[in-house]
Design an enzyme around this catalytic site. Structure first.
Site, PDB file in Angstrom:
ATOM      1  N   LEU A  58     -41.969  89.261 -65.565  1.00 25.35           N
ATOM      2  CA  LEU A  58     -41.304  87.821 -65.568  1.00 25.35           C
ATOM      3  C   LEU A  58     -42.291  86.421 -64.461  1.00 25.35           C
ATOM      4  CD1 LEU A  58     -38.056  88.192 -65.116  1.00 25.35           C
ATOM      5  CD2 LEU A  58     -39.434  87.901 -67.302  1.00 25.35           C
ATOM      6  N   GLY A 103     -46.430  87.672 -57.629  1.00 22.62           N
ATOM      7  CA  GLY A 103     -46.697  86.815 -56.558  1.00 22.62           C
ATOM      8  C   GLY A 103     -47.735  87.689 -55.263  1.00 22.62           C
ATOM      9  N   LYS A 110     -37.323  92.850 -58.749  1.00 24.10           N
ATOM     10  CA  LYS A 110     -38.417  92.313 -58.172  1.00 24.10           C
ATOM     11  C   LYS A 110     -38.707  94.012 -57.303  1.00 24.10           C
ATOM     12  CE  LYS A 110     -38.387  88.725 -55.576  1.00 24.10           C
ATOM     13  NZ  LYS A 110     -38.249  88.192 -54.110  1.00 24.10           N
ATOM     14  N   ASP A 142     -38.171  78.470 -47.218  1.00 21.05           N
ATOM     15  CA  ASP A 142     -38.813  78.772 -47.993  1.00 21.05           C
ATOM     16  C   ASP A 142     -38.194  78.054 -49.208  1.00 21.05           C
ATOM     17  OD1 ASP A 142     -40.957  79.671 -48.788  1.00 21.05           O
ATOM     18  OD2 ASP A 142     -40.485  81.772 -49.407  1.00 21.05           O
TER      19      ASP A 142
END
Length: 465
Positions: free
Chosen positions: A173, A176, A195, A292
């Protein structure tokens, strides 16, 4: 029952001591008082024996005088006195026995009550977990390792492999720095996002632990739900609820270039983000600073409801001074005071929110390169034009240009300008931002605006100027 039993035993012992002392007092030799005047011929119970004939006074054979009448009366009196004391001793013994039995019964009652109602401080009560909604219920029904951290399930690595087709490229998906996100389909058709964090290092491990700790406690409609985690060798995994429309960054700057995001949907996304931040700043104790916030960390579900994600760098107001984590990919969103001296407050999140609001308004990335050696930020480029009403409509994202009420456009631009002020004290609280946006969004999308066309694609072109 320890206290009740000891008190009952002590009471019983005291009663028995009292009874024994009373009996000894009655039966012991009569020292310290006048001895009873008994007839020399009476027995040990004090009962007088038949009296001998009284010889004449002149008889020389008399060796002992007969007791006088007064002595015989004293003997009868002493007999009745002894009967009374014996009756009192029997009565006291009966009372003592009754008290002992009553003490024993009370001790049994207290013991039974203590067995049924354990001490609430013993920690044997049921723990309350965080409810994460229907998807969490389905996810918890799957086969887990049985280990949980708070309300989060530790998922088996083999289950993750199976759900992601062995982490197939077709299920990616997003990607990074040292991380990839995969779409996962678990048994029963439960969809989630996994993740994968590789080569984390110490900073990555801290982020992993921080996210588990924080999201295991937080529940809000505009904060992503963390469903589980896994540690396999040097690789760590986080399992989230699936957000079908991906990140805001992908929607705005991907292939579609924001085509699916109308003016009202963009304002709804901004409102959702503000609500999520308000919860973190105002309702968490201690307050949470995300630190963030950026478009890649804002995820959208199938109806474009926005949720804040990626809390690896988040800190609380009580421990912010202890953190020194570098912000690798967030330079366009970082508040000036944090870059200059490391000062971090809730107003730092407000600055980042202002940058995201400019992205929604203008459609540009937060940092753009003008040349290989030169770049500018969306804040420095847009600020002079945001305050000029004649220029503002021309810098709006072409996808939504001329599709909104200009009065609303000016109000949103004014909010963005306040949020990105260099001086933190000039920026509003996120609660003030929230209340400024609510009147600009249709009721059907969570605001208070009434429009003739209630659909998100409704257009108002009126220009009061």
């Amino acid at each position: 029952m320890g206290t009740s039993s000891s008190s009952s035993s002590s009471s019983s012992s005291s009663i028995w001591v009292l009874v024994i002392l009373s009996l000894l007092h009655i039966l012991q030799p009569t020292q310290g008082r006048n001895p009873p005047l008994l007839s020399p011929s009476s027995d040990h119970y004090g009962t007088p024996q038949p009296l001998l004939p009284i010889p004449s006074p002149a008889s020389p054979s008399s060796s002992m005088a007969s007791p006088p009448l007064v002595m015989q009366m004293v003997v009868v009196y002493e007999h009745h006195h002894m009967d009374k004391e014996l009756a009192m001793a029997i009565a006291l013994s009966s009372v003592a026995a009754a008290l002992v039995i009553l003490s024993f019964v009370l001790a049994c009652i207290f013991w039974q009550r203590n067995r049924k109602d354990p001490d609430p401080k013993s920690g044997q009560g049921s723990a309350r977990g965080v409810t994460l909604g229907p998807i969490m219920s389905k996810f918890n029904s799957l086969k887990m390792t049985g280990t949980k951290k708070g309300s989060l399930a530790m998922v088996e690595y083999l289950m993750l492999e199976s759900a992601t087709s062995n982490f197939s490229q077709n299920n990616i998906l997003g990607e990074g720095r040292s991380r990839s996100v995969y779409k996962a389909c678990f048994d029963g058709g439960v969809l989630a996002a996994v993740k994968k964090l590789e080569g984390c290092g110490q900073d990555g491990i801290r982020e992993f632990e921080s996210e588990i700790d924080l999201l295991g406690k937080v529940q809000h409609p505009n904060v992503i739900s963390l469903l589980g985690y896994c540690v396999h060798e040097d690789t760590r995994f986080l399992v989230y609820e699936l957000m079908q429309n991906g990140s805001l960054e992908t929607q705005l700057h991907g292939h579609s270039r924001g085509a699916a995001l109308t003016w009202h949907i963009r304002m709804k996304i901004a409102l959702d983000i503000a609500r999520g931040l308000e919860f973190l700043h105002e309702n968490c104790n201690p307050p949470v600073i995300h630190r963030d916030l950026k478009s890649s960390n804002i995820l959208l579900d199938s109806e474009f409801n926005a949720k804040i994600s990626d809390f690896g760098l988040a800190v609380t107001s009580s421990n912010q001074s202890k953190c020194n984590v570098k912000l690798y990919d967030s330079l366009g969103y970082v508040a000036p005071e944090y870059l200059l001296n490391g000062k971090l407050t809730e107003k730092s999140d407000v600055y980042a929110f202002g940058v995201v609001l400019l992205e929604l308004l203008i459609g540009r990335k937060p940092v753009e390169k003008l040349s290989p050696s030169e770049c500018h930020t969306i804040v420095t480029w847009a600020m002079p034009q945001l305050t000029d009403r004649s220029k503002l409509p021309n810098i709006v994202d072409p996808v939504i240009r001329n599709t909104m009420d200009l009065k609303h456009l000016y109000q949103v631009a004014a909010v963005a300008v306040l949020c990105v002020q260099p001086e933190p004290s000039y920026r509003p609280l996120i609660t003030d931002v929230l209340h400024s946006l609510i009147p600009l969004i249709p009721i059907e999308l969570g605001g208070t605006l009434r429009v003739s066309d209630p659909s998100p694609r409704g257009v108002q072109r009126s220009n009061p100027y």
